[in-house]
Design an enzyme around this catalytic site. Structure first.
Site, short mmCIF file in Angstrom:
data_model
loop_
_atom_site.label_atom_id
_atom_site.label_comp_id
_atom_site.label_asym_id
_atom_site.label_seq_id
_atom_site.Cartn_x
_atom_site.Cartn_y
_atom_site.Cartn_z
N ARG A 21 0.81 -1.22 0.00
CA ARG A 21 0.00 0.00 0.00
C ARG A 21 0.85 1.27 0.00
NH1 ARG A 21 -5.38 -0.23 0.82
NH2 ARG A 21 -6.21 -2.30 0.58
N ARG A 25 -3.36 5.98 -0.02
CA ARG A 25 -4.04 6.68 1.06
C ARG A 25 -3.24 7.67 1.91
NH1 ARG A 25 -6.22 1.21 3.85
NH2 ARG A 25 -3.96 0.80 3.86
N ARG A 34 -7.04 11.81 -5.83
CA ARG A 34 -8.25 11.10 -5.42
C ARG A 34 -9.43 12.04 -5.23
NH1 ARG A 34 -12.10 7.87 -4.97
NH2 ARG A 34 -12.36 6.47 -3.21
N ASP A 71 -6.56 -2.49 -7.87
CA ASP A 71 -7.14 -3.10 -6.68
C ASP A 71 -7.44 -4.57 -6.96
OD1 ASP A 71 -8.23 -2.06 -3.90
OD2 ASP A 71 -9.54 -3.67 -4.57
N TYR A 146 -15.45 -10.86 -0.57
CA TYR A 146 -16.09 -9.64 -1.04
C TYR A 146 -17.23 -9.94 -2.02
CZ TYR A 146 -12.22 -7.15 1.13
OH TYR A 146 -11.32 -6.66 2.04
#
Ligand code: CP3
Length: 336
Positions: A21, A25, A34, A71, A146
């Site tokens: 990652r 973020r 973003r 992703d 998911y």
């Protein structure tokens, strides 16, 4: 050949550092992009921006490997399930439809994900030859979690959802494996040179089912990678001592440790496989002294065997990028 590949393929001990990652973020330059791109899937399918985001941590920190900005849920998306990313709630998928799922083709799958392959091509051209470009997939079980909404919370499953579809599960797993291998092949053809397989929810598999849902699917994918001469790193997060059985069964080139795994235990029990990561990402929220102490434990333990420095899970969104930089400098200057 990049240091990362030298370690994975030739088991040469040399320095190599990257972070799960790392593209995302916690970086202000990512958050800026973003904020102008509210649809996360669309952002992943914007080849120019995806390449730019992939290279952001390389520009900032000069890491040894870039991981393509995408992703794991792009695969279920390409197989016809809608995904939305809700703030603070995690991803939500539309209801799984078995018939629709079986009605996919390699051609439509590849064409839906073509912008990812384009992003890899663009990135490979811009990336220093000495650096690896890592592509990734979610392992079938973690994708199922998911796709079918099987997870109740961080530690519990909706077992009934799994049981009611049991007859179909093996077929679904095999179908997923088929498309995941296509996705791997496409990403490598576009210029990626390592595959990381994330089984982030392996810890939720009921004990009796670990071989069916975790070991076997991971092994089928790793076998495919071996046949294609693609180095693979597996991450069966949270399976505790079963890391040993996983390693024996799946035999990947590399295995990522999670923070629960004691590095000394790993060195002894996972010998022969290249080890990666392990350091708890929460340590980066603490003082510099704590960070260096934590990192030293891993660097010292693995100092004379092939080891790729990384974390035991992804960088947390609240991580201060300056602390990441200090950890990288500490690792690079460490001679112990
Ligand atoms: O590592 C990288 O920097 C490359 C990009 C990458 C992302 N997701 C981008 C992303 C990678 C390798 C992943 C893997 C991923 N995605 C995993 C396996 C690794 C892990 O963390 O366990 C999983 C389980 C997912 C599914 C997923 N995607 C979740 C649960 C979420 C929401 C919460 C979160 O982690 O942020 C995402 C969204 C996501 N994927 C973001 C990013 C940068 C955040 C998007 C945002 O800005 O809202």
């Amino acid at each position: 050949m990049s240091n990362l590949n030298k370690i994975l393929l030739n088991k040469i001990s040399c320095k190599s550092i990257w972070f799960m990652r790392q593209a995302g973020r916690y970086l202000p330059e990512f958050r800026k992009i973003r904020s102008n791109n509210p649809d996360f899937i669309k952002l992943c399918l914007n080849s120019e921006l995806s390449s730019e985001i992939t290279l952001q941590p390389i520009k900032r920190f000069d890491l040894d490997a870039a991981i393509i900005f995408s992703d794991i849920l792009m695969v279920p998306y390409a197989l016809g399930q809608n995904v939305i990313f809700m703030k603070d709630e995690g991803p939500k998928m539309s209801e799984f439809d078995y018939e629709n799922f079986l009605d996919n083709s390699e051609k439509s799958f590849t064409s839906k994900l073509a912008p990812i392959y384009k992003a890899i091509e663009i990135t490979r051209k811009k990336l220093d030859k000495k650096k690896s470009l890592i592509a990734f997939i979610g392992a079938p079980w973690t994708l199922l979690i998911y796709m079918m909404g099987i997870k109740k919370n961080k530690t519990e499953l909706h077992i009934d959802k799994l049981d009611s579809k049991k007859i179909k599960i093996n077929k679904i797993l095999d179908e997923l494996i088929k498309y995941l291998c296509i996705h791997i092949k496409n990403q490598i053809s576009a210029g990626a040179d390592v595959i990381q397989i994330f089984d982030s929810w392996a810890s939720l598999i009921p004990n009796d089912n670990i071989t069916t849902y975790c070991f076997t699917p991971n092994a089928k994918i790793v076998d495919f990678c071996k046949k294609e001469k693609i180095p693979s790193i597996c991450f069966p997060k949270g399976i505790k001592k079963k890391y040993v059985d996983f390693n024996r069964f799946v035999k990947p080139n590399g295995i990522n440790l999670d923070p629960e795994i004691n590095p000394i235990w790993a060195r002894k029990n996972l010998a022969g496989t290249v080890l990666q990561g392990g350091l708890d990402p929460r340590i980066l929220l603490e003082s510099e002294e704590e960070i260096f102490k934590g990192a030293t434990k891993y660097i010292q333990t693995f100092k004379d065997i092939p080891y790729i420095f990384n974390l035991g899970h992804g960088l947390l969104p609240e991580t201060d990028p300056d602390k990441v930089l200090r950890l990288i400098k500490f690792y690079r200057n460490f001679n112990g």
